[in-house]
Design a protein around this motif. Structure first.
Motif, PDB file in Angstrom:
ATOM      1  N   GLY A 191      -8.009  82.905 -39.686  1.00 19.45           N
ATOM      2  CA  GLY A 191      -7.154  83.907 -39.070  1.00 19.45           C
ATOM      3  C   GLY A 191      -7.734  84.580 -37.846  1.00 19.45           C
ATOM      4  N   PHE A 192      -8.772  83.976 -37.254  1.00 23.18           N
ATOM      5  CA  PHE A 192      -9.390  84.544 -36.055  1.00 23.18           C
ATOM      6  C   PHE A 192      -8.754  83.953 -34.799  1.00 23.18           C
ATOM      7  N   GLY A 193      -8.708  84.742 -33.713  1.00 27.66           N
ATOM      8  CA  GLY A 193      -8.430  84.158 -32.417  1.00 27.66           C
ATOM      9  C   GLY A 193      -9.520  83.158 -32.080  1.00 27.66           C
ATOM     10  N   ALA A 194      -9.176  82.089 -31.390  1.00 29.64           N
ATOM     11  CA  ALA A 194     -10.135  81.028 -31.069  1.00 29.64           C
ATOM     12  C   ALA A 194     -10.576  81.151 -29.620  1.00 29.64           C
ATOM     13  N   LEU A 195     -11.878  81.373 -29.422  1.00 25.94           N
ATOM     14  CA  LEU A 195     -12.473  81.358 -28.085  1.00 25.94           C
ATOM     15  C   LEU A 195     -13.052  79.967 -27.862  1.00 25.94           C
ATOM     16  N   GLY A 196     -12.293  79.128 -27.192  1.00 22.72           N
ATOM     17  CA  GLY A 196     -12.695  77.734 -27.014  1.00 22.72           C
ATOM     18  C   GLY A 196     -13.680  77.576 -25.874  1.00 22.72           C
ATOM     19  N   PHE A 197     -14.971  77.668 -26.215  1.00 19.09           N
ATOM     20  CA  PHE A 197     -16.016  77.521 -25.204  1.00 19.09           C
ATOM     21  C   PHE A 197     -16.349  76.045 -25.027  1.00 19.09           C
ATOM     22  N   GLN A 198     -15.352  75.300 -24.593  1.00 18.78           N
ATOM     23  CA  GLN A 198     -15.513  73.886 -24.316  1.00 18.78           C
ATOM     24  C   GLN A 198     -14.558  73.577 -23.177  1.00 18.78           C
ATOM     25  N   PHE A 199     -14.916  72.613 -22.373  1.00 17.03           N
ATOM     26  CA  PHE A 199     -14.134  72.335 -21.179  1.00 17.03           C
ATOM     27  C   PHE A 199     -13.307  71.080 -21.421  1.00 17.03           C
TER      28      PHE A 199
END
Length: 375
Positions: A191-199
């Motif tokens: 249930g967390f927002g996703a911080l997508g640290f991938q390009f």
């Protein structure tokens, strides 16, 4: 679609007196500019001991300073390391930032991905996921108007009332750092927002969005009593200039960022070299001389180009239903002047077209209610 800016606070060698002072002051000025231009979020990492790659061990201090120089932009921990911080200290820092910013704090959480960071704090790669999940369980009762206690495997916290409490109730929006498809799914499941640290490409973003929302709507398993945050954000390299050629010429820091990630990622447990044994900038310059075609290909990716080129690329991300694009402008030796010009040009000529998108809101409502079935 929302737009954020992202700070690792990179500082390649060679270092001279005053470099770190200028780095921090310039970043604060850039954040102030982004606030005036209407950007939605500013994200700052927490990293330790990562020479050249990140000089940002204390995001709460940086964001507290930014809170006094900005009015509207959301100030995001992207992320606080739950493995290297005590849960009570995390809850305190989040609450203080929320108070200082008048309720603009975003609470991003992560584990760290390197033994260089973990080992000095008595943590390891094998147990970091367990530590993270136990820390989550310990933190959220601390935001309530009562005392709390926690007795677990990694933390033993007697009954105490953690003060102060955040402005936002029951707590600031929650996010989790993600770098691969399995962690995207995990963020959705919790249930967390996703911080997508991938390009990733727009096509890959489509798959990530579907994996994320399917996990949240079909397999939700919260780790504690908290409000879920259905939001998917992806980081993209960024430089906006009048022409594509000028933007690529100004965006050399993007390939330094990629090079450093790959250089470190090739080692076991992502261990960084011993202090002062590697000059990462020199290594990068050697690679660039030997691989000119790879350098050019890297700069054609991301959101690097003229307003028209970036507009065209953003439309593809928009069709993937990304909630937020986080723009990585401060990287390598990108100049303060070029970063500010890039933020201004994009903010004036591109961003307003994408910020107010009723179709995205309707799509998300349909997904969360089950009316829209995802792949």
């Amino acid at each position: 679609m929302k737009f954020g800016i992202f700070y690792e606070l990179q500082l390649p060698r060679p270092w001279v007196a005053g470099d770190e002072l200028a780095l921090y002051q310039n970043a604060l000025s850039q954040m102030e500019l982004a606030d005036r231009l209407g950007y939605d979020h500013a994200w700052v990492v927490e990293h330790h001991f990562l020479e050249e790659y990140s000089h940002s061990p204390s995001p709460e201090s940086f964001l507290a300073a930014a809170s006094q120089r900005t009015k509207n932009i959301r100030l995001g921990h992207g992320i606080l390391q739950l493995t290297t911080n005590h849960p009570a200290r995390v809850a305190e820092r989040v609450a203080v930032l929320d108070l200082l910013s008048n309720g603009r704090c975003e609470f991003g959480m992560g584990e760290s991905a390197s033994i260089t960071e973990l080992t000095p704090f008595g943590r390891d790669m094998e147990t970091k996921k367990e530590v993270f999940e136990e820390a989550v369980a310990a933190i959220f009762p601390m935001f309530k108007d009562a005392g709390s206690e926690h007795h677990g495997k990694y933390f033993d916290i007697p009954l105490r009332n953690v003060v102060p409490k955040p402005v936002q109730k029951p707590h600031p929006p929650l996010w989790m750092a993600c770098s691969q498809l399995p962690t995207i799914e995990r963020a959705g499941r919790h249930g967390f927002g996703a911080l997508g640290f991938q390009f990733v490409s727009a096509d890959a973003a489509h798959a990530w969005v579907h994996a994320y929302y399917n996990a949240m709507t079909k397999r939700l398993t919260k780790l504690a009593d908290y409000e879920i945050n259905p939001n998917m954000a992806l980081v993209s390299f960024f430089m906006c200039a009048r022409t594509d050629e000028e933007a690529r010429a100004r965006a050399d820091g993007a390939t330094f960022f990629q090079f450093a990630l790959r250089f470190y990622g090739a080692s076991q447990n992502r261990q960084r070299p011993a202090p002062y044994t590697v000059n990462m900038w020199d290594e990068y310059m050697k690679w660039k001389r030997d691989n000119p075609e790879a350098q050019e290909a890297a700069l054609r990716g991301g959101l690097i180009g003229s307003p028209e080129t970036i507009r065209r690329k953003l439309k593809r991300f928009q069709s993937s239903h990304i909630d937020q694009v986080i723009l990585l402008n401060q990287a390598g030796k990108n100049s303060h002047e070029h970063i500010c010009e890039s933020l201004e040009l994009f903010g004036r000529e591109v961003m307003p077209e994408f910020q107010h998108d009723p179709d995205q809101a309707a799509w998300k409502q349909g997904v969360m209610s089950g009316e829209i079935e995802l792949e």
